[in-house]
Structures are given as C-alpha cells and as structure tokens.
Write a protein that holds these residues in place. Sequence first.
Motif, PDB file in Angstrom:
ATOM      1  N   GLU A 240       1.106  -1.477   0.128  1.00 12.31           N
ATOM      2  CA  GLU A 240      -0.141  -0.091  -0.106  1.00 12.31           C
ATOM      3  C   GLU A 240       0.945   1.572  -0.208  1.00 12.31           C
ATOM      4  OE1 GLU A 240      -4.256   1.032  -0.057  1.00 12.31           O
ATOM      5  OE2 GLU A 240      -3.100  -0.543  -0.219  1.00 12.31           O
ATOM      6  N   GLU A 241       0.066   1.827  -0.610  1.00 16.52           N
ATOM      7  CA  GLU A 241       1.217   3.463  -0.808  1.00 16.52           C
ATOM      8  C   GLU A 241       0.459   4.801  -0.718  1.00 16.52           C
ATOM      9  OE1 GLU A 241       3.468   3.355  -4.454  1.00 16.52           O
ATOM     10  OE2 GLU A 241       1.458   4.061  -5.712  1.00 16.52           O
ATOM     11  N   SER A 242       0.867   5.922  -0.055  1.00 20.88           N
ATOM     12  CA  SER A 242       0.341   7.144  -0.322  1.00 20.88           C
ATOM     13  C   SER A 242       0.920   7.437  -1.837  1.00 20.88           C
ATOM     14  CB  SER A 242       0.759   7.800   0.788  1.00 20.88           C
ATOM     15  OG  SER A 242      -0.485   7.228   2.138  1.00 20.88           O
ATOM     16  N   THR A 243       0.151   8.470  -2.549  1.00 22.72           N
ATOM     17  CA  THR A 243       0.305   8.704  -4.087  1.00 22.72           C
ATOM     18  C   THR A 243      -0.360  10.316  -3.736  1.00 22.72           C
ATOM     19  OG1 THR A 243       0.560   8.757  -6.906  1.00 22.72           O
ATOM     20  CG2 THR A 243      -1.648   8.293  -5.316  1.00 22.72           C
ATOM     21  N   ARG A 244       0.331  11.570  -5.072  1.00 19.09           N
ATOM     22  CA  ARG A 244      -0.616  12.772  -4.885  1.00 19.09           C
ATOM     23  C   ARG A 244      -0.164  12.581  -6.352  1.00 19.09           C
ATOM     24  NH1 ARG A 244      -1.254  16.856  -1.689  1.00 19.09           N
ATOM     25  NH2 ARG A 244      -1.045  17.853  -3.490  1.00 19.09           N
ATOM     26  N   LEU A 245      -1.225  13.368  -7.047  1.00 24.67           N
ATOM     27  CA  LEU A 245      -1.180  13.415  -8.775  1.00 24.67           C
ATOM     28  C   LEU A 245      -1.845  14.544  -9.385  1.00 24.67           C
ATOM     29  CD1 LEU A 245      -0.828  10.868 -10.893  1.00 24.67           C
ATOM     30  CD2 LEU A 245      -2.938  10.219 -11.160  1.00 24.67           C
ATOM     31  N   THR A 246      -1.834  14.838 -10.345  1.00 25.96           N
ATOM     32  CA  THR A 246      -2.405  16.383 -10.757  1.00 25.96           C
ATOM     33  C   THR A 246      -3.066  15.399 -12.195  1.00 25.96           C
ATOM     34  OG1 THR A 246      -0.688  17.756 -10.025  1.00 25.96           O
ATOM     35  CG2 THR A 246      -1.913  18.569 -12.194  1.00 25.96           C
ATOM     36  N   VAL A 247      -4.165  15.566 -12.572  1.00 24.90           N
ATOM     37  CA  VAL A 247      -4.693  14.934 -14.038  1.00 24.90           C
ATOM     38  C   VAL A 247      -5.255  16.818 -14.794  1.00 24.90           C
ATOM     39  CG1 VAL A 247      -5.374  12.991 -12.735  1.00 24.90           C
ATOM     40  CG2 VAL A 247      -6.382  14.835 -12.221  1.00 24.90           C
ATOM     41  N   LYS A 248      -5.478  16.267 -15.532  1.00 25.11           N
ATOM     42  CA  LYS A 248      -5.744  16.991 -16.093  1.00 25.11           C
ATOM     43  C   LYS A 248      -7.986  16.772 -17.017  1.00 25.11           C
ATOM     44  CE  LYS A 248      -2.520  18.725 -19.090  1.00 25.11           C
ATOM     45  NZ  LYS A 248      -1.793  19.154 -20.507  1.00 25.11           N
ATOM     46  N   ILE A 249      -8.215  17.764 -16.104  1.00 28.29           N
ATOM     47  CA  ILE A 249     -10.299  17.040 -16.584  1.00 28.29           C
ATOM     48  C   ILE A 249     -10.213  18.095 -17.939  1.00 28.29           C
ATOM     49  CG2 ILE A 249     -12.370  17.847 -15.967  1.00 28.29           C
ATOM     50  CD1 ILE A 249     -10.551  15.950 -14.020  1.00 28.29           C
ATOM     51  N   PRO A 250     -11.006  17.258 -19.059  1.00 31.28           N
ATOM     52  CA  PRO A 250     -10.385  17.817 -20.259  1.00 31.28           C
ATOM     53  C   PRO A 250     -11.824  18.563 -20.985  1.00 31.28           C
ATOM     54  CG  PRO A 250     -11.671  15.516 -20.565  1.00 31.28           C
ATOM     55  CD  PRO A 250     -10.861  15.590 -19.098  1.00 31.28           C
ATOM     56  N   PRO A 251     -12.102  20.317 -21.425  1.00 29.70           N
ATOM     57  CA  PRO A 251     -13.075  20.414 -21.478  1.00 29.70           C
ATOM     58  C   PRO A 251     -13.933  19.761 -22.270  1.00 29.70           C
ATOM     59  CG  PRO A 251     -11.125  21.970 -22.821  1.00 29.70           C
ATOM     60  CD  PRO A 251     -10.647  19.832 -22.356  1.00 29.70           C
ATOM     61  N   GLY A 252     -15.369  20.099 -21.439  1.00 34.61           N
ATOM     62  CA  GLY A 252     -16.366  19.016 -21.722  1.00 34.61           C
ATOM     63  C   GLY A 252     -17.444  18.051 -21.390  1.00 34.61           C
ATOM     64  N   VAL A 253     -16.920  17.954 -20.345  1.00 32.63           N
ATOM     65  CA  VAL A 253     -16.964  16.715 -19.100  1.00 32.63           C
ATOM     66  C   VAL A 253     -18.726  16.649 -18.622  1.00 32.63           C
ATOM     67  CG1 VAL A 253     -15.120  16.213 -19.070  1.00 32.63           C
ATOM     68  CG2 VAL A 253     -15.936  17.666 -17.271  1.00 32.63           C
ATOM     69  N   GLN A 254     -19.372  16.404 -18.338  1.00 30.10           N
ATOM     70  CA  GLN A 254     -20.530  16.324 -17.787  1.00 30.10           C
ATOM     71  C   GLN A 254     -21.410  15.696 -17.043  1.00 30.10           C
ATOM     72  OE1 GLN A 254     -24.096  16.103 -20.654  1.00 30.10           O
ATOM     73  NE2 GLN A 254     -22.730  15.647 -22.187  1.00 30.10           N
ATOM     74  N   THR A 255     -21.459  15.667 -15.957  1.00 25.25           N
ATOM     75  CA  THR A 255     -22.106  14.821 -14.676  1.00 25.25           C
ATOM     76  C   THR A 255     -21.859  12.992 -15.478  1.00 25.25           C
ATOM     77  OG1 THR A 255     -22.482  16.302 -13.094  1.00 25.25           O
ATOM     78  CG2 THR A 255     -23.116  14.076 -13.013  1.00 25.25           C
ATOM     79  N   GLY A 256     -21.079  12.612 -14.629  1.00 22.51           N
ATOM     80  CA  GLY A 256     -21.172  11.422 -15.669  1.00 22.51           C
ATOM     81  C   GLY A 256     -20.318  10.721 -16.210  1.00 22.51           C
ATOM     82  N   SER A 257     -19.487  11.321 -17.107  1.00 26.77           N
ATOM     83  CA  SER A 257     -18.311  11.551 -18.014  1.00 26.77           C
ATOM     84  C   SER A 257     -17.091  11.107 -17.235  1.00 26.77           C
ATOM     85  CB  SER A 257     -17.613  12.408 -18.034  1.00 26.77           C
ATOM     86  OG  SER A 257     -18.706  13.500 -19.038  1.00 26.77           O
ATOM     87  N   LYS A 258     -16.506  10.287 -17.457  1.00 31.86           N
ATOM     88  CA  LYS A 258     -15.126   8.920 -17.193  1.00 31.86           C
ATOM     89  C   LYS A 258     -14.148   9.764 -18.181  1.00 31.86           C
ATOM     90  CE  LYS A 258     -17.151   5.251 -14.874  1.00 31.86           C
ATOM     91  NZ  LYS A 258     -17.179   3.584 -14.468  1.00 31.86           N
ATOM     92  N   ILE A 259     -13.062   9.436 -17.004  1.00 34.58           N
ATOM     93  CA  ILE A 259     -11.688  10.440 -17.766  1.00 34.58           C
ATOM     94  C   ILE A 259     -10.661   9.078 -17.162  1.00 34.58           C
ATOM     95  CG2 ILE A 259      -9.731  12.023 -17.682  1.00 34.58           C
ATOM     96  CD1 ILE A 259     -12.215  13.687 -17.023  1.00 34.58           C
ATOM     97  N   ARG A 260      -9.978   8.634 -18.315  1.00 33.21           N
ATOM     98  CA  ARG A 260      -8.950   6.981 -18.165  1.00 33.21           C
ATOM     99  C   ARG A 260      -7.387   8.086 -18.045  1.00 33.21           C
ATOM    100  NH1 ARG A 260      -5.850   4.483 -22.434  1.00 33.21           N
ATOM    101  NH2 ARG A 260      -5.510   2.524 -21.352  1.00 33.21           N
ATOM    102  N   VAL A 261      -6.906   7.889 -16.622  1.00 27.50           N
ATOM    103  CA  VAL A 261      -5.521   7.952 -16.520  1.00 27.50           C
ATOM    104  C   VAL A 261      -4.740   6.962 -16.717  1.00 27.50           C
ATOM    105  CG1 VAL A 261      -3.812   9.017 -15.281  1.00 27.50           C
ATOM    106  CG2 VAL A 261      -5.678   9.538 -15.243  1.00 27.50           C
ATOM    107  N   ALA A 262      -4.184   6.998 -17.897  1.00 26.90           N
ATOM    108  CA  ALA A 262      -3.164   5.319 -17.917  1.00 26.90           C
ATOM    109  C   ALA A 262      -2.361   4.987 -16.886  1.00 26.90           C
ATOM    110  CB  ALA A 262      -2.857   4.817 -19.488  1.00 26.90           C
ATOM    111  N   GLY A 263      -2.353   3.899 -16.575  1.00 24.35           N
ATOM    112  CA  GLY A 263      -1.248   3.576 -15.653  1.00 24.35           C
ATOM    113  C   GLY A 263      -1.230   3.773 -14.373  1.00 24.35           C
ATOM    114  N   GLN A 264      -2.489   4.407 -14.274  1.00 22.23           N
ATOM    115  CA  GLN A 264      -2.615   5.215 -12.530  1.00 22.23           C
ATOM    116  C   GLN A 264      -3.265   4.368 -12.021  1.00 22.23           C
ATOM    117  OE1 GLN A 264       0.500   7.106 -11.601  1.00 22.23           O
ATOM    118  NE2 GLN A 264       0.699   8.076 -13.421  1.00 22.23           N
ATOM    119  N   GLY A 265      -3.607   3.265 -12.120  1.00 18.52           N
ATOM    120  CA  GLY A 265      -4.198   2.116 -10.615  1.00 18.52           C
ATOM    121  C   GLY A 265      -2.907   1.446 -10.257  1.00 18.52           C
ATOM    122  N   ALA A 266      -3.715   0.287  -9.935  1.00 11.50           N
ATOM    123  CA  ALA A 266      -2.528  -0.549  -8.702  1.00 11.50           C
ATOM    124  C   ALA A 266      -1.429  -0.686  -9.745  1.00 11.50           C
ATOM    125  CB  ALA A 266      -4.445  -1.759  -8.041  1.00 11.50           C
ATOM    126  N   ALA A 267      -0.714  -1.115  -8.637  1.00 12.03           N
ATOM    127  CA  ALA A 267       0.295  -1.904  -9.235  1.00 12.03           C
ATOM    128  C   ALA A 267      -0.203  -3.683  -9.945  1.00 12.03           C
ATOM    129  CB  ALA A 267       1.369  -1.492  -8.021  1.00 12.03           C
TER     130      ALA A 267
END
Length: 391
Positions: A240-267
């Motif tokens: 288990e690790e603690s992490t800080r991550l800066t992610v970009k929210i693209p223009p045009g998102v709505q409630t329910g939109s899903k943004i994929r950040v590749a490779g930043q899930g569980a090891a």
Amino acid sequence: MADDYYQILEVPRTASAEDIKKSFRKLARKHHPDVNPGNKAAEERFKQLNTAFEVLGDPKKRKLYDEFGEDAAKMGFDEKKAEAYRAYRSARASGGGGGGMPFPGGGGGVDFDIGDILGDLFGRAGGAGGAGFDVNEMFGRRASARGPERGEDLNAQVTVSLAEAITGTERQLSFQRPGRCQRCNGRGESGTSGTCPTCKGTGRTRRGAGMPFAGACPTCNGTGRASEPCPQCEGTGVTEESTRLTVKIPPGVQTGSKIRVAGQGAAGERGGPPGDLYLETEVAEHPLVRREGDDLYMDFPVTVTEAMFGAEVKVPTFQGEVTLKIPAGSQSGRKMRLKGRGAPSLKGGTPGDMYLVLQVKVPESATPEVKSAAEVLARAYSGDVRQELKL
C-alpha cells in the motif's frame, strides 16, 4: 471451464439451434456498445456473447465443444486432431501410450504426433512441430506458478464547477493505492533462495488427473531451489502506498463522464503492469447558467428602453465577453443565440451554443417622473395584453 458458452448465452445444453440464435440476438441487443456507451462491463459481455455464438451457432464446432469443452478451441475445432486425441485418451486408459503413434483418421490411418495435439491443447514447449516434444516437461510448464498479473483498475470521483467543465482544468489528487513494493522492486522475491516448498528439493512433481505425469516442478523449474518471497510484500510485489497525482480534466465533461488516466491504477502483482485510474466527474450547478447537453441557457435582464428601442450590450460567457445586439421591440422570453459559446464536444464535434432568455426589467423606484412615464406607456398598448389567455 473458465467460461461456459451455454451459460453465457443463457440457454440449456439441450437448446435447439433456433433457441440459441434467438437468445444471442436478444442479449446482443441488450449489451451492444452503442446501447451502453462507455460501459466496459457491457462491452466485455458483448464480446463474450459473440465468442460463444461463433461456436454454438456452428453445428460442427458445437459438437466438438460439447465433447471437449474449451479444449476444442485450442485444437482449432479440427476434427482430425479431435479424433486423434480421442484415440490417445483411449490408449492411455487401456495402458497404451507414446508420442508419435499412428491414430485412425477418417477413412484410413493418419500419422499424428501426440506432441502436436497436446501442444495445441496446453501450449507448445520448445519449437514448432512434434519432434522432441516432452509431455512431462509440457505438463510441468502448464502448471507453473502464477506469473506477472496486471493490476486492478481504480475509480475515483471528482467535482468541478460548470466553468471548469466548459474550459477544462486540473486537479491534484491524494489517495492510497496498491503500489510497487520498493524493497523487491515489484518482483516479489527476496533475492535469497532455499529448498523449493512444492517439490521439497527433488525438482519433480506429479501433475494431472486421470492420466498423471511426472514432470519438472512448476515452482522451481526442476532445480529444487526456489527464491524466498519478499518479507515486505509477502511475494506479491505490491504494498500500500500514498500518492499525489495531477490530472487534467478535458473541456466538455458532464456529470457521469469518465476520464481514463493510463497506468495510474493498482500496481501489478509480481512485476505485472499497473491498471488504470478512472475519474468520474460531477459538475456542480451554476447559480445563473443551466446546461442542456452541450447548450447553455441564461436568463438575461434588459431595461424597458433596451427592449423597446434595441441596444448593444455586453454579455459574459465562459470563453470571454461578447457584444450582443438586441432587436427593437423585444419581449421577455425572447431567446438570443450565441453560436459556439456553449460547451465543447468531448468527442471533438461542433460545440454547443449559448442561449440568452431576455427578461425585461422595470425600474424599481416609483418617482413622479417614472409614474408619469409609465402612464404614457400604458396608453401605448393597443388592447388587453392578456386577452389571449384562455384555459
């Protein structure tokens, strides 16, 4: 079996070809990606349905599947290989055996190498072809210890303002996740070796049911020695690790939109690749602007004079201020369109528009001059403004 094609298509094993087709069509419509945009579970289910129907919808493939299960696919649904494998199983059951033995095929004897057949079924050991195929070695490798595994996908929710949803923004996230073990660098091994716990140092184990084979130990590959697990991650390669991550929210998102950040899930375990991080956005309500799809709506106040005689006014938008020309004689409720000033399209299409709903505002003070002017205006009406209101 990992997946039962009959269960996937929700039909009994005795189902007719027509029943299988009907069930497939019904389920395919339900789980089609076009009906479930962005739903990965539905997309995976749709793929399973197609794979299952490709087999059960073909009478020859279905017959082999009923006999051999998922191994029929590994044989390529080849009837000659299936016949040879039947003969091989029969020979093994009666005490026969041996690779390279002739098996009957179709109308006459056909030479089959059992190495070829079992190689197709369980994964070929060594090069192509049956020459030099070691059945014991093959079974040892087939049952080898679990190798690297991809990490799980993670999900999180992020709230943005309407302005941020329109123009795009960034978010800093802090969270806990399964990360790569720093002590063993994700390998799960301590770097020291000891007696293999599976074969007790002999290097050989017996594998299989019904027709067991003695083969190389799957844990130590026949060496009798195995690396001891990392004491920090207990052999998983993950802690288990603690992490800080800066992610970009693209223009045009709505409630329910899903943004994929590749490779930043569980090891991944034992050095496997990490999963992905999926952010689900929630767009907060705006006090002045409401959103319908990619279009924006705002009530826009104008004075009596601006409504009567027309005017050029400044309008704030999320992309910057613009000038709007109000036609003379405008009434409350009139919609004025600002093309392209709505929300951007997430799919790269044409952006939405912004609609201003005019609201004519009367003066709040009632001085003698205002009252006199209002009386003049009252005489300008040609009739009862509510005469058309009939319920």
